[in-house]
Scaffold this motif. Structure first.
Motif, short mmCIF file in Angstrom:
data_model
loop_
_atom_site.label_atom_id
_atom_site.label_comp_id
_atom_site.label_asym_id
_atom_site.label_seq_id
_atom_site.Cartn_x
_atom_site.Cartn_y
_atom_site.Cartn_z
N TYR A 157 44.77 67.86 54.72
CA TYR A 157 44.02 67.12 55.74
C TYR A 157 44.46 65.65 55.82
N LEU A 158 45.18 65.19 54.78
CA LEU A 158 45.65 63.80 54.79
C LEU A 158 46.96 63.61 55.53
N ALA A 159 47.56 64.70 55.99
CA ALA A 159 48.87 64.61 56.63
C ALA A 159 48.85 63.66 57.82
N GLU A 160 47.77 63.67 58.59
CA GLU A 160 47.70 62.81 59.76
C GLU A 160 47.19 61.42 59.42
N ARG A 161 46.69 61.23 58.22
CA ARG A 161 46.13 59.93 57.83
C ARG A 161 47.08 59.11 56.97
N ALA A 162 48.01 59.77 56.31
CA ALA A 162 48.90 59.04 55.39
C ALA A 162 49.91 58.22 56.17
N PRO A 163 50.20 57.00 55.72
CA PRO A 163 51.27 56.23 56.35
C PRO A 163 52.59 56.98 56.27
N ALA A 164 53.43 56.78 57.26
CA ALA A 164 54.74 57.43 57.24
C ALA A 164 55.56 56.97 56.05
N ASP A 165 55.32 55.74 55.61
CA ASP A 165 56.07 55.16 54.50
C ASP A 165 55.08 54.39 53.61
N VAL A 166 54.48 55.09 52.66
CA VAL A 166 53.48 54.46 51.80
C VAL A 166 54.07 53.29 51.03
N ILE A 167 55.23 53.51 50.43
CA ILE A 167 55.84 52.45 49.62
C ILE A 167 56.19 51.26 50.50
N GLY A 168 56.77 51.52 51.66
CA GLY A 168 57.11 50.43 52.57
C GLY A 168 55.89 49.64 53.01
N THR A 169 54.79 50.34 53.23
CA THR A 169 53.56 49.67 53.63
C THR A 169 53.04 48.80 52.50
N LEU A 170 53.05 49.31 51.28
CA LEU A 170 52.62 48.51 50.13
C LEU A 170 53.52 47.29 49.95
N ARG A 171 54.78 47.42 50.30
CA ARG A 171 55.71 46.30 50.13
C ARG A 171 55.51 45.21 51.18
N ARG A 172 54.70 45.49 52.20
CA ARG A 172 54.38 44.43 53.16
C ARG A 172 53.25 43.54 52.67
N LEU A 173 52.52 43.98 51.65
CA LEU A 173 51.45 43.16 51.09
C LEU A 173 52.04 42.03 50.25
N TYR A 174 51.22 41.03 49.99
CA TYR A 174 51.54 39.98 49.03
C TYR A 174 50.70 40.21 47.78
N TYR A 175 51.23 39.78 46.64
CA TYR A 175 50.59 40.02 45.35
C TYR A 175 50.56 38.72 44.55
N ASP A 176 49.36 38.31 44.11
CA ASP A 176 49.36 37.17 43.20
C ASP A 176 49.42 37.65 41.75
N ILE A 177 49.82 36.76 40.85
CA ILE A 177 50.02 37.15 39.45
C ILE A 177 48.97 36.54 38.54
N ALA A 178 47.79 36.24 39.07
CA ALA A 178 46.70 35.78 38.22
C ALA A 178 46.40 36.83 37.15
N MET A 179 46.26 36.38 35.92
CA MET A 179 45.98 37.25 34.77
C MET A 179 47.05 38.32 34.55
N SER A 180 48.23 38.13 35.11
CA SER A 180 49.23 39.20 35.11
C SER A 180 50.64 38.75 34.77
N ALA A 181 50.83 37.49 34.43
CA ALA A 181 52.18 37.01 34.12
C ALA A 181 52.53 37.35 32.69
N ASN A 182 52.75 38.63 32.44
CA ASN A 182 53.03 39.10 31.09
C ASN A 182 54.05 40.22 31.13
N GLU A 183 54.50 40.62 29.95
CA GLU A 183 55.60 41.58 29.83
C GLU A 183 55.22 42.99 30.22
N PHE A 184 53.93 43.25 30.42
CA PHE A 184 53.49 44.58 30.82
C PHE A 184 53.35 44.69 32.34
#
Length: 322
Positions: free
Chosen positions: A231-258
């Protein structure tokens, strides 16, 4: 340690006096020691850590703690008070502070009005929203008109997690900000993905907190939506990874080796921004997170300069002019 540019901190919180007074003894975030704050404290921490400018925002619960107030305009009035405070602070320190306007998004019509005032009249630099309101995540259709206006205006929007709305969710007597905040970010982005909002609004400049929560780890798994449920076939983005790559990400609490290697696999360096999470994380953590950013060997110096400053200048043109 690698040399850093004058940093722009896109995840830096403020607690204006009127906001603190209205919040009073309410539990803002369960289990979290609520800090005190003054502009002077921020400036001192910024100076010690090479932060040229902080883009201020209100963290959870935003103005939602006033949603049930007997005065139906209480939340929008508090948003106005906070945003005018931010404008005054920027006027006093134009090169040191910028701000995300707080929006009363529980009332989308009021949020659109406040967005117009904050951007057109107060000249604030962006908008700040939470991951959910009254149990509805940002992919809900009720919020799309506000997100569409943000996209049309080219206004950056910072998404901060809040306490999960599900009352019977087991938290193991631990603060939700310890780990649930990362899942809240993931939940709201999943809702935006599978309700088609991000594909309908490809120009939306959305910044998600804390290296995207669990998104880097789950990115490939999210592509399996139609495999798991047809049922998600019509709801899923054609390119999930590409869509996520259009977002911006801050590194608060995340600037570490993990966290950084996983984020680096998902996001181009032009989509990553420095953040401190001060004062909800103390000054010592700002130093730790900044050192982690400086010491991370996954970026060259040009990429590090982009994450620390240049990417933010592209998002916030006033800072580039100043």
């Amino acid at each position: 340690m690698n040399r850093l540019p004058p940093l722009i901190d896109v995840h830096h919180h403020a607690i204006p006096p009127a906001y603190a007074k209205a919040l009073g003894n309410r539990v803002a975030i369960p289990g979290v020691d609520y800090p005190t704050w003054t502009p002077e404290e921020s400036l001192a921490v910024m100076d010690r850590n090479g932060i040229a400018t902080a883009v201020l925002s209100i963290t959870a619960p935003g103005v939602t703690f006033l949603d049930g107030d007997e005065n139906p305009t209480a939340a929008r009035r508090m948003a106005r008070t906070v945003n005018e405070y931010f404008a005054g602070l920027i006027e006093a320190h134009p090169d040191r502070f910028a701000a995300f306007a707080v929006l009363p998004l529980s009332d989308p019509a009021a949020a659109k009005d406040e967005l117009a005032y904050a951007i057109d009249e107060l000249k604030l630099d962006g908008a700040g929203v939470l991951t959910s309101y009254q149990g509805h995540y940002l992919g809900d259709a009720v919020f799309e008109p506000v997100l569409a206006e943000l996209a049309e205006r080219g206004v950056p929007v910072h998404v901060h997690p809040g306490t999960p709305p599900t009352r019977d969710l087991a938290t193991f007597d631990l603060p939700p900000s310890l780990y649930e905040f990362t899942f809240e970010t993931t939940r709201t982005v999943a809702s935006l993905l599978f309700n088609g909002v991000l594909d309908r609004l490809p120009e939306l400049k959305m910044i998600v907190s804390h290296a995207g929560g669990a998104l880097p780890f789950l990115a490939r798994r999210l592509t399996y939506g139609p495999t798991i449920g047809r049922y998600l076939a019509e709801r899923a983005p054609a390119d999930v990874i590409g869509t996520l790559r259009r977002l911006y990400y801050d590194i608060a609490m995340s600037a570490n080796e993990f966290a950084l290697p996983a984020l680096q696999k998902l996001a181009d360096p032009t989509r990553i921004l420095y953040g401190s999470d001060f004062p909800f994380m103390p000054a010592a953590h700002t130093a730790e997170n900044t050192a982690g950013f400086a010491e991370y060997d996954g970026w060259d110096e040009e990429e590090r300069a982009a994450v620390g400053r240049a990417n933010a200048l592209a998002l916030f043109p006033r800072l580039a002019r100043d």
